[in-house]
Design a protein around this motif. Sequence first.
Motif, PDB file in Angstrom:
ATOM      1  N   TYR A  38       0.337  -0.837  -0.188  1.00  0.00           N
ATOM      2  CA  TYR A  38       0.000  -0.170   0.040  1.00  0.00           C
ATOM      3  C   TYR A  38       0.950   1.091  -0.110  1.00  0.00           C
ATOM      4  CZ  TYR A  38      -2.822   3.454   2.181  1.00  0.00           C
ATOM      5  OH  TYR A  38      -3.849   4.396   1.998  1.00  0.00           O
ATOM      6  N   SER A  39       2.020   1.082   0.788  1.00  0.00           N
ATOM      7  CA  SER A  39       2.631   2.310   0.861  1.00  0.00           C
ATOM      8  C   SER A  39       3.506   2.924  -0.076  1.00  0.00           C
ATOM      9  CB  SER A  39       3.146   2.398   2.036  1.00  0.00           C
ATOM     10  OG  SER A  39       4.248   1.364   2.628  1.00  0.00           O
ATOM     11  N   ALA A  40       4.240   1.894  -0.278  1.00  0.00           N
ATOM     12  CA  ALA A  40       5.103   1.920  -1.706  1.00  0.00           C
ATOM     13  C   ALA A  40       4.999   2.016  -2.961  1.00  0.00           C
ATOM     14  CB  ALA A  40       6.133   0.847  -1.476  1.00  0.00           C
ATOM     15  N   ASP A  41       3.440   1.205  -3.134  1.00  0.00           N
ATOM     16  CA  ASP A  41       3.310   0.538  -4.293  1.00  0.00           C
ATOM     17  C   ASP A  41       1.640   1.528  -5.072  1.00  0.00           C
ATOM     18  OD1 ASP A  41       5.627  -0.620  -5.292  1.00  0.00           O
ATOM     19  OD2 ASP A  41       4.519  -1.748  -4.359  1.00  0.00           O
ATOM     20  N   VAL A 101      -2.136   3.105 -16.896  1.00  0.00           N
ATOM     21  CA  VAL A 101      -1.489   2.187 -17.805  1.00  0.00           C
ATOM     22  C   VAL A 101      -1.417   0.873 -16.965  1.00  0.00           C
ATOM     23  CG1 VAL A 101       0.684   1.441 -18.241  1.00  0.00           C
ATOM     24  CG2 VAL A 101       0.604   4.166 -18.185  1.00  0.00           C
ATOM     25  N   GLU A 102      -1.514   0.277 -18.302  1.00  0.00           N
ATOM     26  CA  GLU A 102      -2.360  -1.797 -18.090  1.00  0.00           C
ATOM     27  C   GLU A 102      -1.628  -2.087 -16.303  1.00  0.00           C
ATOM     28  OE1 GLU A 102      -4.282  -4.781 -17.136  1.00  0.00           O
ATOM     29  OE2 GLU A 102      -4.534  -3.223 -18.921  1.00  0.00           O
ATOM     30  N   CYS A 103      -0.405  -1.844 -16.260  1.00  0.00           N
ATOM     31  CA  CYS A 103       0.525  -2.473 -15.176  1.00  0.00           C
ATOM     32  C   CYS A 103       0.011  -1.557 -14.071  1.00  0.00           C
ATOM     33  CB  CYS A 103       2.502  -1.741 -15.602  1.00  0.00           C
ATOM     34  SG  CYS A 103       3.677  -2.765 -14.433  1.00  0.00           S
ATOM     35  N   ASN A 104      -0.465  -0.434 -14.001  1.00  0.00           N
ATOM     36  CA  ASN A 104      -0.548   0.164 -12.991  1.00  0.00           C
ATOM     37  C   ASN A 104      -1.355  -0.306 -11.898  1.00  0.00           C
ATOM     38  OD1 ASN A 104       1.763   1.760 -12.290  1.00  0.00           O
ATOM     39  ND2 ASN A 104       0.189   3.392 -13.198  1.00  0.00           N
ATOM     40  N   ILE A 105      -3.196  -0.595 -13.418  1.00  0.00           N
ATOM     41  CA  ILE A 105      -3.917  -1.301 -12.788  1.00  0.00           C
ATOM     42  C   ILE A 105      -4.093  -2.509 -12.681  1.00  0.00           C
ATOM     43  CG2 ILE A 105      -5.750  -2.515 -13.758  1.00  0.00           C
ATOM     44  CD1 ILE A 105      -6.002  -0.345 -15.854  1.00  0.00           C
ATOM     45  N   GLU A 106      -2.554  -3.758 -12.814  1.00  0.00           N
ATOM     46  CA  GLU A 106      -2.376  -5.288 -12.547  1.00  0.00           C
ATOM     47  C   GLU A 106      -1.819  -5.112 -10.631  1.00  0.00           C
ATOM     48  OE1 GLU A 106      -3.579  -7.614 -13.179  1.00  0.00           O
ATOM     49  OE2 GLU A 106      -5.007  -5.746 -15.013  1.00  0.00           O
ATOM     50  N   LYS A 107      -1.067  -3.656 -10.603  1.00  0.00           N
ATOM     51  CA  LYS A 107       0.005  -3.857  -9.017  1.00  0.00           C
ATOM     52  C   LYS A 107      -1.544  -3.446  -8.115  1.00  0.00           C
ATOM     53  CE  LYS A 107       4.321  -1.927 -10.372  1.00  0.00           C
ATOM     54  NZ  LYS A 107       4.569  -1.017 -10.683  1.00  0.00           N
ATOM     55  N   ILE A 108      -2.929  -2.295  -8.149  1.00  0.00           N
ATOM     56  CA  ILE A 108      -3.830  -2.611  -7.745  1.00  0.00           C
ATOM     57  C   ILE A 108      -4.593  -3.292  -7.306  1.00  0.00           C
ATOM     58  CG2 ILE A 108      -5.802  -1.137  -7.070  1.00  0.00           C
ATOM     59  CD1 ILE A 108      -4.119   1.663  -8.621  1.00  0.00           C
ATOM     60  N   ALA A 110      -3.141  -6.844  -7.546  1.00  0.00           N
ATOM     61  CA  ALA A 110      -2.578  -7.905  -7.068  1.00  0.00           C
ATOM     62  C   ALA A 110      -2.414  -7.267  -5.604  1.00  0.00           C
ATOM     63  CB  ALA A 110      -0.879  -7.634  -7.541  1.00  0.00           C
ATOM     64  N   TRP A 111      -2.613  -5.960  -5.444  1.00  0.00           N
ATOM     65  CA  TRP A 111      -2.492  -5.549  -3.724  1.00  0.00           C
ATOM     66  C   TRP A 111      -3.550  -5.735  -2.902  1.00  0.00           C
ATOM     67  CZ3 TRP A 111      -5.822  -1.301  -2.530  1.00  0.00           C
ATOM     68  CH2 TRP A 111      -5.405  -0.991  -0.656  1.00  0.00           C
TER      69      TRP A 111
END
Length: 119
Positions: A38-41, A101-108, A110-111
């Motif tokens: 949460y805090s870093a990404d 960006v798709e990568c940012n959506i995937e990071k969220i 995954a969290w």
Amino acid sequence: MKKHLLLLCLILPLVGCYYDSEELLYGTTECATENVTYSADVLPLIVDNCYGCHDASSNFGGVTLEGYDRLRTYVDNGELLGAIRHTPGFSPMPKNEPQLVECNIEKIAAWVAAGAPND
């Protein structure tokens, strides 16, 4: 003079055509979705892309994402991922802007899949 003008007319269209391909410009990069926090990404993505309209002072549409507990409400009811993925039935966010960006959506995502821990 005519030869120079003719040469310029032949070369100019070749120079003027430019195709921006993210892969060609920046190379292929992997999207690291392991150990997303949460805090870093997640928080920096939410601050950069959502707080302009959904911080405590703006509160557009009655949606405030500022603060973990408020954000968690939209995680738990599915609205956060529905909105950023532009899923039918959800208001696509960011409003009147391109999808994240798709990568940012995937990071969220995954969290969220990891239980949306407050770390």
